[in-house]
Design a protein around this motif. Structure first.
Motif, PDB file in Angstrom:
ATOM      1  N   THR A 172       1.571  28.386 -23.564  1.00  0.00           N
ATOM      2  CA  THR A 172       1.685  29.602 -24.361  1.00  0.00           C
ATOM      3  C   THR A 172       1.846  29.115 -25.791  1.00  0.00           C
ATOM      4  O   THR A 172       2.626  28.198 -26.041  1.00  0.00           O
ATOM      5  CB  THR A 172       2.934  30.400 -23.918  1.00  0.00           C
ATOM      6  N   VAL A 173       1.096  29.684 -26.698  1.00  0.00           N
ATOM      7  CA  VAL A 173       1.116  29.163 -28.063  1.00  0.00           C
ATOM      8  C   VAL A 173       1.575  30.229 -29.050  1.00  0.00           C
ATOM      9  O   VAL A 173       1.123  31.372 -28.991  1.00  0.00           O
ATOM     10  CB  VAL A 173      -0.288  28.647 -28.469  1.00  0.00           C
ATOM     11  N   ILE A 174       2.489  29.829 -29.915  1.00  0.00           N
ATOM     12  CA  ILE A 174       2.929  30.715 -30.998  1.00  0.00           C
ATOM     13  C   ILE A 174       2.182  30.269 -32.255  1.00  0.00           C
ATOM     14  O   ILE A 174       2.238  29.102 -32.629  1.00  0.00           O
ATOM     15  CB  ILE A 174       4.452  30.588 -31.246  1.00  0.00           C
ATOM     16  N   ILE A 175       1.448  31.191 -32.847  1.00  0.00           N
ATOM     17  CA  ILE A 175       0.721  30.849 -34.081  1.00  0.00           C
ATOM     18  C   ILE A 175       1.395  31.605 -35.215  1.00  0.00           C
ATOM     19  O   ILE A 175       1.424  32.829 -35.213  1.00  0.00           O
ATOM     20  CB  ILE A 175      -0.767  31.240 -33.980  1.00  0.00           C
ATOM     21  N   ARG A 176       1.938  30.855 -36.154  1.00  0.00           N
ATOM     22  CA  ARG A 176       2.662  31.495 -37.265  1.00  0.00           C
ATOM     23  C   ARG A 176       1.754  31.593 -38.478  1.00  0.00           C
ATOM     24  O   ARG A 176       1.198  30.583 -38.915  1.00  0.00           O
ATOM     25  CB  ARG A 176       3.887  30.670 -37.640  1.00  0.00           C
ATOM     26  N   VAL A 177       1.605  32.778 -38.971  1.00  0.00           N
ATOM     27  CA  VAL A 177       0.816  32.948 -40.187  1.00  0.00           C
ATOM     28  C   VAL A 177       1.785  33.291 -41.312  1.00  0.00           C
ATOM     29  O   VAL A 177       2.311  34.400 -41.356  1.00  0.00           O
ATOM     30  CB  VAL A 177      -0.251  34.056 -40.010  1.00  0.00           C
ATOM     31  N   PRO A 178       2.045  32.317 -42.183  1.00  0.00           N
ATOM     32  CA  PRO A 178       3.056  32.534 -43.217  1.00  0.00           C
ATOM     33  C   PRO A 178       2.703  33.721 -44.111  1.00  0.00           C
ATOM     34  O   PRO A 178       1.535  33.950 -44.413  1.00  0.00           O
ATOM     35  CB  PRO A 178       3.023  31.231 -44.027  1.00  0.00           C
ATOM     36  N   GLN A 179       3.740  34.456 -44.495  1.00  0.00           N
ATOM     37  CA  GLN A 179       3.552  35.572 -45.418  1.00  0.00           C
ATOM     38  C   GLN A 179       3.981  35.099 -46.798  1.00  0.00           C
ATOM     39  O   GLN A 179       4.952  34.365 -46.915  1.00  0.00           O
ATOM     40  CB  GLN A 179       4.446  36.754 -45.003  1.00  0.00           C
ATOM     41  N   GLU A 180       3.288  35.582 -47.787  1.00  0.00           N
ATOM     42  CA  GLU A 180       3.624  35.158 -49.152  1.00  0.00           C
ATOM     43  C   GLU A 180       5.055  35.524 -49.536  1.00  0.00           C
ATOM     44  O   GLU A 180       5.506  36.631 -49.231  1.00  0.00           O
ATOM     45  CB  GLU A 180       2.668  35.800 -50.136  1.00  0.00           C
TER      46      GLU A 180
END
Ligand code: SAH
Ligand code: SF4
Length: 371
Positions: A97-105
């Motif tokens: 199971t993969v957590i993909i973090r997309v950083p927010q500005e």
């Protein structure tokens, strides 16, 4: 191919099925709601924590249900944004199971948007020649409870990192069913799991934030179009002539493009939402400008969004990703026609590459340890 565990996971129960089980014991209906509240809202990891339940009932629950059917055995965080969890099921099967973090500005990494990539099978029977998940074939389907348990493990992990926003029950923003396995080949368990995740007594997670990716099982796509819950759909296209597609995806023999495309259109029309066409770019296999032009025409016709994914090399397989220039040229054909297209760049966004490979390595290590 089913695994029947000694105790079924509690995460596989619906409010209705749990109420029925409890009624057999003469328990009132409100107990089921309380128990599921402990599970999904408080994320307890032991029966003892369900403090408002009578001790005798807790003992019965313990004998009857498995509270933690997916145990975290390893975790690999990449330097960028993915966090891979290796989970072990009761029969020692491994899934990712993969957590993909997309950083927010402007905010720290812990407040990034999170997309969770989940698995639906152990291995895969579809035999796509480029894919790590299918290398050893299909071992078995996951049960609904095992699918839901992946998200609950993620919630528990994220709760420990960042305090949860009060308004949101789930500790993530999107689910993509793009991990190991062909989700539509395990249809009933998939729909049951997603229904549990969506339910107000479950995680209350919106169907529109769930994307199901399929290699193209036409009858199941049509069945999915009829579901009450409006999930998003992604099609692993990877070839826009039967010749190219059949070479890399055996499923195209059973459901060639002439059947797949109309089914995708039916789905898009039913739901009034854009479907995503996924297209891995593999050097000298499907990255010609002729393929780009045909893809452009299909996408325009279906009003689809196109996701171009530079191929991620898999150990032992001969395929390569094309050069950056070639990737851009391919994408330009679509951009010039104003087809919405994304060309994935950052490593962490390569969801698929993240899935399947950690498990494969661990299976190899295990085999080596035995011999
Ligand atoms: N079985 C489903 C969902 C899991 S695969 C499906 O095929 O759609 C999720 C996505 O990852 C698919 O688009 C798949 O084709 C892609 N994929 C598989 N191996 C890959 C690799 N090595 N590099 C890039 N994408 C890959
Ligand atoms: Fe299975 Fe999807 Fe991999 Fe094909 S791409 S082998 S369908 S997991």
């Amino acid at each position: 191919m089913k695994f029947v565990p000694a105790k079924p996971p509690l995460t596989g129960e619906t409010l209705e099925s749990l109420t029925d089980r409890l009624a057999e014991r003469g328990e009132p209906a409100y107990r089921a709601k309380q128990i599921l509240g402990w599970l999904y809202k408080k994320r307890v990891t032991s029966w003892a924590e369900m403090t408002d339940q009578p001790a005798a009932l807790r003992a019965w629950l313990d004998e009857t249900f498995d509270l933690m059917p997916a145990e975290l055995v390893a975790n690999r965080q990449s330097e960028d944004v993915t966090d891979k969890l290796l989970l072990e099921m009761r029969d020692r099967s491994l899934i990712e199971t993969v957590i993909i973090r997309v950083p927010q500005e402007g905010v720290g990494q812990d407040h990034s948007r999170k997309t969770i990539c989940i698995s639906t099978q152990v291995g895969c029977a579809m035999g796509c020649v480029f894919c790590a998940s299918g290398l050893d074939g299909l071992k078995r389907d996951l049960s609904a409870g095992e699918i839901v348990a992946q998200l609950l493990q993620v919630c528990r992990r994220e709760d420990a990192r960042t305090p949860r926003a009060r308004s949101e029950l789930a500790s993530f923003d999107n689910i993509v069913v793009m991990g190991m396995g062909e989700p539509l080949a395990n249809y009933d368990a998939l729909i049951r799991a997603l229904t549990i995740l969506n339910a107000p007594w479950g995680l209350g997670f919106g169907a529109r934030r769930i994307t199901i990716s399929t290699s193209g099982l036409v009858p199941k796509i049509l069945q999915l179009a009829e579901e009450k819950l409006g999930f998003r759909l992604a099609i692993s296209l990877h070839g826009v002539t039967d010749e190219v597609r059949t070479k890399i995806m055996p499923v195209n023999k059973a459901y060639p493009l002439a059947e797949l495309i109309p089914a995708v259109k039916v789905f898009a029309e039913r739901h009034g939402r854009m479907v995503t066409l996924e297209f891995i770019l593999i050097e000298d296999v499907n990255d010609s400008l002729d393929q780009a032009r045909l893809l452009r025409d299909y996408a325009a016709d279906i009003h689809a969004h196109v996701n171009l994914i530079p191929y991620n090399t898999v150990e032992g397989l001969p395929w390569k990703r094309p050069s950056l220039t070639r990737q851009e040229r391919f994408a330009d054909v679509l951009r010039d026609a104003r087809v919405p297209v994304t060309l994935r760049r950052e490593k962490g966004h390569d969801i698929a590459a993240a899935c399947g490979q950690l498990r494969l390595q661990t299976e190899k290590d295990r085999a080596a340890a035995v011999t």
